[in-house]
Design an enzyme around this catalytic site. Sequence first.
Site, mmCIF file in Angstrom:
data_model
loop_
_atom_site.group_PDB
_atom_site.id
_atom_site.type_symbol
_atom_site.label_atom_id
_atom_site.label_comp_id
_atom_site.label_asym_id
_atom_site.label_seq_id
_atom_site.Cartn_x
_atom_site.Cartn_y
_atom_site.Cartn_z
ATOM 1 N N ASP A 199 38.692 52.038 -135.381
ATOM 2 C CA ASP A 199 37.371 52.389 -135.887
ATOM 3 C C ASP A 199 36.546 51.108 -135.758
ATOM 4 O OD1 ASP A 199 35.095 52.880 -137.367
ATOM 5 O OD2 ASP A 199 36.148 53.283 -139.270
ATOM 6 N N LYS B 249 27.520 46.236 -133.144
ATOM 7 C CA LYS B 249 27.470 47.659 -132.792
ATOM 8 C C LYS B 249 26.025 48.138 -132.633
ATOM 9 C CE LYS B 249 29.629 51.991 -134.395
ATOM 10 N NZ LYS B 249 30.517 52.529 -135.439
#
Length: 616
Positions: free
Chosen positions: A23, A85
Amino acid sequence: MAKISIDLNSGTVAKSEAVIGIDLGTTNSLIATINNADRLPYCITNDSDSIVPSALYFGKDAIHVGKKAIAQLVNEPENTIYSVKRLMGKSYTDLQDLNHNLNYQIIDNQDQLVKVKIANKQYSPIELSSYILKDLKIIAEQKLNNRVNKVVITVPAYFNDSQRQATRDAGKLAGMDVLRIINEPTAASLAYGIGLTGDEGKTVAVYDLGGGTFDISLLYIQNGIFEVLATNGDTYLGGDDFDKAIVDIWSKQYDLKNLTASNRQILRLTAEEAKKALSTTTSFQKVVSIQGTNFTLSIRLEQLNDAIKPLIDKTMQSCQNAIYDAELSVADVQEVILVGGSTRTPLVKSTVEKFFSSAKVNDDLNPDEVVAMGAAIEADILAGNRKDMLLLDVTPLSLGIETLGGLMDVLIPRNNKIPTKLRKEYTTSVDGQINLAINVYQGEREMVTDNRKLGEFILQGIPAMPAGLPKVEMTFMLNADGILQVTAEEKRSGIKQEVQMKPQYGISDEEIKNMLQESITNAQEDMDRRGLAEATTEADQLIYATEKFIRENGELLNQESETVIRQRMDKIKEAIGAKDKNLIVSMTDELNNYSRQFAEKVMDKQINKALKGKKI
Ligand code: AMP
């Protein structure tokens, strides 16, 4: 000592290798794998913690990842990189809003993908992510005492092709074989075992409130097929905002202003500590020293609830929007899955429970770990250790090409299931056209200029033919990772070109969200613009055909009819100039009606000519 396994049939030593799920979060990342003994997923811990902060510190001699990097955030902010991200698959212009909130420097690379400048060196977000992934791989190898090469990485459901491709590239750069990029809500469902057994179809809502982002996804899960019905969310809403709300309460109470970075950090960390405490108790108190003075920082649960209620209400509005998009009602949702550390806040949980009153709320698993655990299950499936299952996802924005007049022509509509393959046929608009420019766009608006351009290419070498004769078949194939492959083929000649959409332009997270909103706000204006563009294109083509007619069949027209035709063409041109759709349509009709008689004459002429050549 490395583990080895022996193939009992051949007696040979098989190469052992573990598969993992990652993740890769904005703030934190987690690694999970499957326990060989009970075949259940678990998160790999590092220093007794499964959470690895997605941060990098560029020290003099080495790059540090995780907690060591976070520790440098106050002292060396310019060398400490976080929230990578948010930069994935983006250009500098996309990040204008974000730029002010970053401690580190990003480079203006115009339309190219953004780069980060650290100590006079430039790094792409893909490289930065790959350093994080490399570190996670090393942690996994050390803890599992085994080689780790195969990985499944999760991304938000709203990630576009560029962002998915960037994530895949980062995995490759970290030396791993990325088995698949899967959506975070799909992974969360897998972690709860929903869809692993071939049971009745179920509608599931995945409510994911992390530190900095909120996502709601609605899935329909049946026979191991995960279909995302709709997604919604807020890319700048999360537990950090709860912390800020607490900081604001204290700053107001003690009139705390112009604090140093380290004092701001103390205040923020105390606020987070208070928030976490208030997940299990009803009041919090701590004495901290700020700028040489001791302050008693206290807060009660009711105060926190009052402060964060508007933020939670915003998430519920997103839930409502997703339900509307999926054409469902709240009562259709049978299960809710809570994901993200912030769902531990009691008011979040109770509000979600109240909203989805007829659903079962799943919160047994650690909300920080469910996504990584689901990724590990998927990796296990893809490694061939489980009955193979199909994972269906959805495209969050429509995909299509530009057609005459700058119109968006959709091939794959938004919320269409993926993997998918759709075809459509097109033709040329000009005689003898040998090249066809194909511009691929993503978005919901009628005019391509309002959508996001993914790429372009030219189908070259079409044999010269009259306009309308070539048959150009466009194929859009979206694979399970959400990567788009565009193929254009001229069917008569077999000329073909294939392009995978390479991420050249990025898109801001805000933009993705706004694109849907804007398409609704501007629906009427867009329809009007489409109507005008279509009428103009038709009129242009009639003028083009009429001029060609006059050139080639002049002898069929007397002076008077040619003058009438020319006058009517001028009227159309005037109407186009005035951008008057109704006038363009009526002038086009007028010319069409008048020239019909001549078109018939041409047909007769051609039939006679054809007959002449044949011997009966
Ligand atoms: P994630 O991005 O999913 O790791 O979520 C991190 C967020 O969850 C941060 O804002 C944390 O402060 C928050 N969080 C972690 N534990 C708790 C807790 N016990 N109560 C409330 N929020 C929490």
